[in-house]
Write a protein that holds these residues in place. Structure first.
Motif, short mmCIF file in Angstrom:
data_model
loop_
_atom_site.label_atom_id
_atom_site.label_comp_id
_atom_site.label_asym_id
_atom_site.label_seq_id
_atom_site.Cartn_x
_atom_site.Cartn_y
_atom_site.Cartn_z
N LEU A 1 0.83 -1.21 0.00
CA LEU A 1 0.00 0.00 0.00
C LEU A 1 0.87 1.25 0.00
O LEU A 1 0.58 2.22 -0.72
N ARG A 2 1.92 1.25 0.80
CA ARG A 2 2.80 2.41 0.83
C ARG A 2 3.42 2.67 -0.54
O ARG A 2 3.48 3.83 -1.00
N TYR A 3 3.85 1.61 -1.19
CA TYR A 3 4.44 1.76 -2.53
C TYR A 3 3.40 2.31 -3.51
O TYR A 3 3.70 3.19 -4.33
N PHE A 4 2.18 1.79 -3.43
CA PHE A 4 1.10 2.22 -4.32
C PHE A 4 0.85 3.72 -4.17
O PHE A 4 0.73 4.45 -5.17
N LEU A 5 0.76 4.21 -2.94
CA LEU A 5 0.48 5.62 -2.70
C LEU A 5 1.69 6.49 -3.02
O LEU A 5 1.53 7.64 -3.47
N ASN A 6 2.87 5.98 -2.79
CA ASN A 6 4.09 6.75 -3.00
C ASN A 6 4.45 6.86 -4.49
O ASN A 6 5.15 7.79 -4.89
N THR A 7 3.95 5.92 -5.29
CA THR A 7 4.31 5.88 -6.71
C THR A 7 3.73 7.06 -7.48
O THR A 7 4.38 7.62 -8.37
N SER A 8 2.50 7.45 -7.15
CA SER A 8 1.84 8.52 -7.90
C SER A 8 0.82 9.23 -7.02
O SER A 8 0.11 8.59 -6.24
N SER A 9 0.74 10.54 -7.18
CA SER A 9 -0.24 11.32 -6.42
C SER A 9 -1.65 11.09 -6.94
O SER A 9 -2.62 11.55 -6.33
N THR A 10 -1.79 10.39 -8.07
CA THR A 10 -3.12 10.07 -8.61
C THR A 10 -3.58 8.68 -8.19
O THR A 10 -4.59 8.19 -8.69
N ASN A 11 -2.83 8.04 -7.30
CA ASN A 11 -3.25 6.78 -6.71
C ASN A 11 -3.94 7.06 -5.37
O ASN A 11 -3.40 7.80 -4.54
N PHE A 12 -5.10 6.47 -5.17
CA PHE A 12 -5.89 6.76 -3.97
C PHE A 12 -6.26 5.47 -3.25
O PHE A 12 -6.62 4.47 -3.88
N ALA A 13 -6.19 5.51 -1.92
CA ALA A 13 -6.66 4.42 -1.08
C ALA A 13 -8.09 4.73 -0.65
O ALA A 13 -8.35 5.79 -0.07
N VAL A 14 -9.02 3.83 -0.97
CA VAL A 14 -10.43 4.03 -0.64
C VAL A 14 -10.78 3.14 0.55
O VAL A 14 -10.63 1.91 0.47
N LEU A 15 -11.21 3.75 1.65
CA LEU A 15 -11.48 3.01 2.88
C LEU A 15 -12.98 2.93 3.15
O LEU A 15 -13.62 3.95 3.40
#
Length: 279
Positions: free
Chosen positions: A17-31
């Protein structure tokens, strides 16, 4: 390209998850709502702070969903569901929460009281969300016998190609379950335009997900679910899979949840294709 993924509770503290969010500012975690339930149920400042350790570093890239009950009430004619499913401007609240939990006053009585209120709210909300669905879970053997002939059960267990009759049974069962869930939630009135647009509603997608779960249950030996907590967890996994169909996918380490999401997505695609063809 924007990538919004539903984050299963088992991935909240993951490096993936950290890698996913850190890779691009257009990646979003939906909770979703149940992600917060899993966080707060630990009832520990240390555990909550740890659960928020990744998303707390990316508050601007976190989307928080409303409760399943609120989402279920969104009109089926709504062309774009996600914006109405989400709370607005949550980054500041997440940032403030993380700062408090990691600060020197995190064990202050008022902070502990707030955590208790969040826990109590999650616990009180859970029974209503699962009302009706639990009855369906315990009816899996009966559903299996009513929906499928012996040769169909063999096809499911062998993962062979489904027949048109089987697809008709699957989608027909989803319609019936959707009605049951609507009644269980005291939603007596049918949403406007529901027939044509039901595929967009949360309750229909959850009903279809329950049928997908039935297929998984048949494939894996028709084992009775004896523990209520495991049945509850399976229902929560179903909700994560359903939310994933409104976005770009589901991030999970659970193979069952991943299988249910992929097959639910395929079933919805099949319905959309048939609807487009018949217009």
């Amino acid at each position: 390209m924007i990538q919004r993924l539903i984050i299963d509770s088992n991935m909240l503290q993951s490096e993936h998850l950290r890698y996913f969010l850190n890779t691009s500012s257009t990646n979003f975690a939906v909770l979703p709502d149940f992600a917060w339930f899993e966080i707060y149920k630990q009832r520990s400042i240390e555990a909550v702070a740890s659960a928020l350790s990744v998303i707390g570093d990316f508050p601007e890239q976190v989307i928080v969903l409303k409760s399943g009950r609120e989402i279920a009430e969104i009109d089926s004619l709504t062309p774009m569901m996600p914006p109405l499913m989400q709370y607005e401007d949550t980054a500041g609240s997440i940032r403030e929460m993380v700062n408090i939990l990691n600060g020197p006053g995190r064990n202050a009585p008022e902070i502990l009281d707030q955590l208790d209120r969040m826990w109590d709210g999650a616990v009180n909300f859970l029974p209503g969300m699962l009302e009706g669905a639990q009855d369906i879970m315990t009816s899996l053997p009966e559903m299996s016998e009513q929906m499928f002939k012996p040769q169909h059960l063999r096809i499911i267990r062998q993962n062979s190609r489904y027949t048109p009759e089987m697809f008709s049974s699957i989608f027909g069962a989803a319609d019936q379950i959707c009605e049951t869930l609507s009644d269980g939630g005291k939603q007596r009135s049918t949403p406007s335009g529901f027939g044509e647009h039901k595929i967009h509603t949360y309750l229909y997608r959850y009903a279809l997900a329950l049928v997908i779960y039935l297929l998984w249950w048949i494939r894996n030996g028709n084992q009775a679910q004896k523990r209520l907590d495991r049945a509850r967890n399976d229902l929560i996994d179903l909700s994560f899979a359903v939310y994933g169909t409104y976005y770009e996918g589901l991030m999970t380490s659970d193979k069952k949840a991943g299988w249910m999401y992929e097959n639910l997505r395929l079933a919805l695609d099949a319905i959309e294709m048939e609807t487009t063809t018949n217009r």
